[in-house]
Design an enzyme around this catalytic site. Structure first.
Site, PDB file in Angstrom:
ATOM      1  N   LEU A 141       0.885  -1.149   0.000  1.00 28.05           N
ATOM      2  CA  LEU A 141       0.000   0.000   0.000  1.00 28.05           C
ATOM      3  C   LEU A 141       0.925   1.201   0.000  1.00 28.05           C
ATOM      4  CD1 LEU A 141      -3.060   0.509   0.071  1.00 28.05           C
ATOM      5  CD2 LEU A 141      -2.935   0.593   2.564  1.00 28.05           C
ATOM      6  N   ASP A 142       0.742   2.101  -0.965  1.00 31.28           N
ATOM      7  CA  ASP A 142       1.664   3.224  -1.126  1.00 31.28           C
ATOM      8  C   ASP A 142       1.896   3.965   0.187  1.00 31.28           C
ATOM      9  OD1 ASP A 142       1.851   2.733  -3.816  1.00 31.28           O
ATOM     10  OD2 ASP A 142       0.327   4.193  -4.380  1.00 31.28           O
ATOM     11  N   LYS A 143       3.071   4.549   0.301  1.00 36.25           N
ATOM     12  CA  LYS A 143       3.409   5.341   1.485  1.00 36.25           C
ATOM     13  C   LYS A 143       2.404   6.456   1.707  1.00 36.25           C
ATOM     14  CE  LYS A 143       7.245   7.980   3.497  1.00 36.25           C
ATOM     15  NZ  LYS A 143       8.632   8.458   3.287  1.00 36.25           N
ATOM     16  N   SER A 194      -0.707   6.382   0.959  1.00 41.21           N
ATOM     17  CA  SER A 194      -2.059   5.835   1.135  1.00 41.21           C
ATOM     18  C   SER A 194      -2.214   5.239   2.530  1.00 41.21           C
ATOM     19  CB  SER A 194      -2.343   4.756   0.082  1.00 41.21           C
ATOM     20  OG  SER A 194      -2.175   5.271  -1.224  1.00 41.21           O
TER      21      SER A 194
END
Length: 276
Positions: free
Chosen positions: A103-105, A107
């Site tokens: 999960l993107d930083k 997000s």
């Protein structure tokens, strides 16, 4: 006859990391078997001494760990201890665990943490069509055309994204359900349509909905684990599973999918169901 296991499978079953990460460790020469650096595909037995970075690892004993974690913005989904604000250090769980997927930083939201390498392979395979649901905020008003384009597929990363389920929640917020996990997929899709994502939260993975505060985690219940394993059981654990699969059109039946249990979003969920 003594049972032999592929080295990456042996490492994942100890709970050290996923098979994919084990392959990287082997390629980097950080794994030894009885003091010798092995080749990819090497098999081991219970009598072999396997070490990673010189540290002996052994087969896991006891139950596997399955956590549902609400990742905050700013936390990196990596097990690398040299990365600041990595997810493992943030959770500080007493035994070794690793994230399933990323999960993107920038997000936030639901991510699974586990020590079960097998379940990682089942969930991550692109061909398995496992649903992941997100609530996304963008920088300008959402239009019908935007929803239509997002739903039907957008050209990013030299491919066209799969058709997906998209519903508008409010002027700037929409809900999207994906069955693939391209790098920064939602952000890239929005960018192609001249929108910028200002907030992104994952609220469901397969049958598990987000229901813990930001920065907190809980153990999956036995019933959730049983249902999860049932849903991913048909999934292939072989490399062929990552090959593309012909798109199968299915109606979006919101009444049959799990409902996110997020406080503060009840009215949005009600509106979402009424439109269906």
């Amino acid at each position: 006859m003594e049972e032999l296991k592929r080295l990456n499978k042996f490492i994942s079953e100890t709970g050290y990391c996923s098979r994919r990460e084990a392959d990287k460790l082997i390629e980097e020469g950080r794994v030894t078997i009885n003091g010798v650096v092995p080749e990819m595909g090497t098999k081991v037995s219970q009598d072999d001494e396997v070490r990673i970075n010189g540290k002996l690892i052994t087969e896991k004993r006891g139950k596997n760990i399955y956590l549902a974690f609400n990742k905050p913005v700013g936390i990196e989904c990596t097990t690398n201890p040299e990365v600041k604000n990595n997810i493992v250090d943030f959770i500080n769980y007493p035994t070794r665990i690793f994230p399933i997927g990323r999960l993107d930083k920038a997000s936030e939201g639901l991510i699974f943490m586990t020590d079960d390498g097998d379940i990682v392979n089942k969930i991550l395979r692109a061909r398995n069509n496992h649903e992941k649901e997100y609530v996304v905020t963008v920088n300008k008003p959402i239009t019908d055309r935007f929803i239509q384009r997002m739903s039907n597929g957008v050209p990013i990363l030299d491919t066209i994204t799969r058709k997906c389920k998209v519903e508008q929640i409010s002027k700037y917020i929409f809900r999207i359900v994906l069955t693939q996990g391209l790098n920064r997929q939602i952000r890239r899709m929005c960018e192609f349509l001249s929108y910028e994502v200002t907030a992104l939260k994952r609220i469901r993975i397969i049958n598990i909905s987000l229901d813990v505060p930001v920065g907190r985690y809980r153990e999956l219940t036995p019933a959730e684990i049983k249902e999860l394993n049932k849903l991913i059981e048909p999934s292939s654990k072989t490399e062929e599973a990552s090959l593309p699969k012909p798109e199968v059109k299915r109606p979006f039946n919101s009444s049959s999918r799990p409902k996110p249990n997020n406080s503060g979003n009840n009215r949005n969920r009600d509106n979402f169901r009424k439109r269906k």
